[in-house]
Design a protein around this motif. Structure first.
Motif, short mmCIF file in Angstrom:
data_model
loop_
_atom_site.label_atom_id
_atom_site.label_comp_id
_atom_site.label_asym_id
_atom_site.label_seq_id
_atom_site.Cartn_x
_atom_site.Cartn_y
_atom_site.Cartn_z
N LEU A 85 0.70 -1.35 0.14
CA LEU A 85 0.08 -0.20 0.06
C LEU A 85 0.83 1.21 0.01
CD1 LEU A 85 -2.94 0.97 0.16
CD2 LEU A 85 -2.78 1.02 2.59
N ILE A 86 1.84 1.22 0.83
CA ILE A 86 2.92 2.50 0.81
C ILE A 86 3.67 2.53 -0.50
CG2 ILE A 86 2.69 2.72 3.36
CD1 ILE A 86 5.56 1.74 3.49
N GLY A 87 3.56 1.81 -1.36
CA GLY A 87 4.36 1.80 -2.71
C GLY A 87 5.23 0.45 -3.03
N GLY A 88 5.07 -0.52 -2.41
CA GLY A 88 5.83 -1.75 -2.51
C GLY A 88 5.06 -2.64 -3.58
N THR A 89 4.06 -2.25 -4.05
CA THR A 89 3.53 -3.24 -5.05
C THR A 89 4.26 -3.78 -5.93
OG1 THR A 89 1.44 -1.83 -4.64
CG2 THR A 89 1.30 -3.56 -6.23
N PRO A 90 5.18 -3.35 -6.68
CA PRO A 90 5.82 -4.17 -7.82
C PRO A 90 6.91 -4.91 -7.05
CG PRO A 90 5.93 -1.57 -8.22
CD PRO A 90 5.24 -1.62 -7.01
N GLY A 91 7.14 -4.52 -6.00
CA GLY A 91 8.00 -5.53 -5.12
C GLY A 91 7.48 -6.56 -4.59
N ALA A 92 6.10 -6.61 -4.19
CA ALA A 92 5.22 -7.63 -3.97
C ALA A 92 5.21 -8.55 -4.87
CB ALA A 92 3.98 -6.86 -3.41
N PHE A 93 4.51 -7.96 -6.21
CA PHE A 93 4.55 -8.85 -7.23
C PHE A 93 5.67 -9.55 -7.62
CE2 PHE A 93 0.83 -6.34 -7.84
CZ PHE A 93 -0.34 -7.43 -7.89
N ALA A 94 6.60 -9.00 -7.70
CA ALA A 94 8.27 -9.57 -7.93
C ALA A 94 8.44 -10.56 -6.94
CB ALA A 94 9.23 -8.50 -7.86
N ALA A 95 8.30 -10.28 -5.55
CA ALA A 95 8.73 -11.37 -4.63
C ALA A 95 7.75 -12.53 -4.76
CB ALA A 95 8.36 -10.67 -3.27
N ARG A 96 6.33 -12.44 -5.07
CA ARG A 96 5.42 -13.47 -5.34
C ARG A 96 6.30 -14.44 -6.34
NH1 ARG A 96 -0.53 -12.33 -4.58
NH2 ARG A 96 -0.61 -13.57 -6.78
N HIS A 97 6.69 -13.71 -7.50
CA HIS A 97 6.93 -14.77 -8.54
C HIS A 97 8.22 -15.24 -8.20
CE1 HIS A 97 7.91 -15.94 -12.63
NE2 HIS A 97 9.12 -15.22 -12.39
N LEU A 98 9.26 -14.51 -7.96
CA LEU A 98 10.55 -14.99 -7.31
C LEU A 98 10.41 -16.12 -6.20
CD1 LEU A 98 12.91 -11.91 -7.11
CD2 LEU A 98 13.05 -13.61 -8.79
N PHE A 99 9.87 -15.94 -5.06
CA PHE A 99 9.78 -16.98 -4.14
C PHE A 99 8.95 -17.98 -4.17
CE2 PHE A 99 11.58 -12.58 -2.36
CZ PHE A 99 13.10 -13.04 -2.55
N ARG A 100 7.95 -17.64 -5.23
CA ARG A 100 6.73 -18.44 -5.19
C ARG A 100 5.77 -18.47 -3.77
NH1 ARG A 100 7.19 -21.42 -10.20
NH2 ARG A 100 9.27 -21.62 -10.85
N HIS A 101 5.69 -17.41 -3.35
CA HIS A 101 5.13 -17.46 -2.23
C HIS A 101 3.63 -16.49 -2.26
CE1 HIS A 101 4.82 -17.12 2.24
NE2 HIS A 101 4.99 -15.88 2.16
N LYS A 102 2.58 -17.02 -1.49
CA LYS A 102 1.55 -16.26 -1.45
C LYS A 102 0.47 -15.96 -3.10
CE LYS A 102 1.61 -14.42 2.93
NZ LYS A 102 0.67 -15.41 3.54
N THR A 103 1.15 -16.95 -3.91
CA THR A 103 0.50 -16.91 -5.26
C THR A 103 -0.98 -17.32 -5.34
OG1 THR A 103 1.55 -18.99 -5.90
CG2 THR A 103 2.71 -17.20 -6.31
N ARG A 104 -1.34 -18.14 -4.57
CA ARG A 104 -2.70 -18.50 -4.79
C ARG A 104 -3.55 -18.28 -3.40
NH1 ARG A 104 -1.39 -24.66 -5.96
NH2 ARG A 104 0.26 -24.21 -4.40
#
Length: 94
Positions: free
Chosen positions: A51-70
């Motif tokens: 919410l404070i601006g880390g949305t791109p990092g959240a999407f990148a981390a979900r992909h890189l770490f395969r975390h919280k994708t579903r």
């Protein structure tokens, strides 16, 4: 006027980079805690980073770490945050 925008960007871009790095590290840490069976980072905290601006990092981390994708409703909230942020960015650019 243009110099004011440039000056604002000098501060905004590094701040956004730091928030996104912080977000990615949070997702990575949460994934490592999940694997180790330790206490997790609350989803509300991860969403707050987005919410404070880390949305791109959240999407990148979900992909890189395969975390919280579903994970629901986490994924829905993250998409809502991204959509609102895009709307605000488009609105400000007009």
């Amino acid at each position: 006027m243009a110099w004011q925008v440039a000056r604002m960007l000098v501060y905004a871009i590094p701040a956004l980079l730091l928030v996104n790095l912080w977000t990615m590290l949070g997702f990575r840490d949460d994934k490592q805690r999940a694997i180790a069976g330790r206490r997790r980072i609350p989803e509300a905290d991860l969403l707050a980073l987005a919410l404070i601006g880390g949305t791109p990092g959240a999407f990148a981390a979900r992909h890189l770490f395969r975390h919280k994708t579903r994970k629901q409703p986490f994924s829905t909230w993250l998409m809502l945050i991204a959509t609102v942020q895009m709307g605000v960015a488009i609105g400000l650019s007009l």
